[in-house]
Scaffold this active site. Structure first.
Site, short mmCIF file in Angstrom:
data_model
loop_
_atom_site.label_atom_id
_atom_site.label_comp_id
_atom_site.label_asym_id
_atom_site.label_seq_id
_atom_site.Cartn_x
_atom_site.Cartn_y
_atom_site.Cartn_z
N HIS A 1 34.42 18.97 -6.18
CA HIS A 1 33.09 19.48 -6.34
C HIS A 1 32.94 20.48 -7.38
O HIS A 1 33.94 20.87 -8.15
CB HIS A 1 32.64 20.35 -4.88
CG HIS A 1 32.29 19.36 -3.71
ND1 HIS A 1 33.37 18.77 -3.15
CD2 HIS A 1 31.18 18.97 -3.25
CE1 HIS A 1 32.69 17.97 -1.98
NE2 HIS A 1 31.45 17.90 -2.51
N LYS B 1 31.27 25.76 -5.41
CA LYS B 1 31.35 25.60 -4.11
C LYS B 1 32.44 26.63 -3.39
O LYS B 1 33.50 26.76 -3.86
CB LYS B 1 31.85 24.17 -3.78
CG LYS B 1 31.79 23.93 -2.08
CD LYS B 1 32.19 22.37 -2.12
CE LYS B 1 32.25 21.91 -0.66
NZ LYS B 1 30.95 22.07 0.13
#
Length: 254
Positions: free
Chosen positions: A143, A147
């Site tokens: 990600h 995040k």
């Protein structure tokens, strides 16, 4: 038209949901709930940081916020029932138990990922884990650098499906990292590894490895719009449902 309120409206997922609601023929944005200034236009929708205003002006509420915000929302909803879509991840076991408790008085759909592709990947993972019983399972998720939780909720859901297919509990077999002289890999362990960098929307790989061959199942999200469309679909679907805890599989008929 179904009035949809967004809890966590100023975030990236809030933006995607609001953008995708503009041309929806079944639902409209009624309330944008945020504790931060709204960084984009929401048209005629109410902008508020008051939960009562959010609940009074919404038929369904979609939550993409943070752990504390989601918990506050659910606790408020317990005495002010309203259909909820919970997309916030990283709630932990206490948060999950709170959702189960709240679902006795309102319909709640909780999903770590709202995309059709990931829902199918979960089913494929469960099937492959059962059929490829002797294969080692390793899960890698990637990600963007911003995040805040790791591993991703989607990765943990995939790992849970894999463990369930082999009649195991994830807590008993999960490995989160390897370093140093740790010894050989145990037969049942399921590794869940996290990578962070750049602006990657989301990539999940479930690998099944054996001597002489391996299979990798992969899902890559190239836009958050896929999650937004799934959340809106779920909100429209859940409006008329009975109080119960639902999954994305119920909504998609999988």
């Amino acid at each position: 038209m179904i009035r949809i309120g967004i809890h966590g409206a100023s975030g990236k997922m809030g933006y995607e949901i609001i953008s995708n609601l503009k041309n929806n023929e079944q639902a409209i944005l009624s309330v944008a709930y945020t504790i931060e200034p709204m960084p984009f236009d929401v048209g005629d929708a109410i902008v508020t940081n008051d939960l009562k205003t959010l609940f009074d002006n919404s038929d369904v509420i979609i939550d993409f916020s943070i752990k504390d915000g989601a918990v506050n929302l659910i606790n408020y909803a317990r005495t002010n029932p309203k259909p909820l879509i919970i997309g916030t991840t990283g709630l932990g076991s206490e948060g999950d138990e709170l959702i189960k408790l709240a679902s006795s008085v309102m319909p709640i759909l909780q999903a770590t990922n709202m995309s059709l592709g990931v829902a199918v990947l979960n089913r494929l993972t469960e099937f492959a884990s059962r059929v490829l019983d002797g294969f080692d399972i390793e899960i890698v998720e990637m990600h963007h650098r911003r995040k805040v939780d790791a591993p991703s909720g989607t990765a943990l859901t995939l790992a849970t499906h894999a463990a369930k297919a082999r009649n195991l509990t994830l807590d008993s077999v999960r490995v989160s990292g390897r370093d140093g002289m740790i010894g050989a890999r145990s037969k049942d362990e399921i590794a869940v590894m996290s990578l962070r960098g750049g602006d990657i929307v989301g990539r999940h790989t479930v690998g099944f490895y054996n001597d002489g061959e391996f299979i990798e199942l992969n899902h890559t999200a190239t836009s958050r719009a896929t999650f937004a469309k799934g959340a809106i679909k779920a909100a429209i679907w859940i409006k008329s449902k009975e109080p119960k805890l639902y999954s994305i599989y119920d909504c998609l008929g999988l």
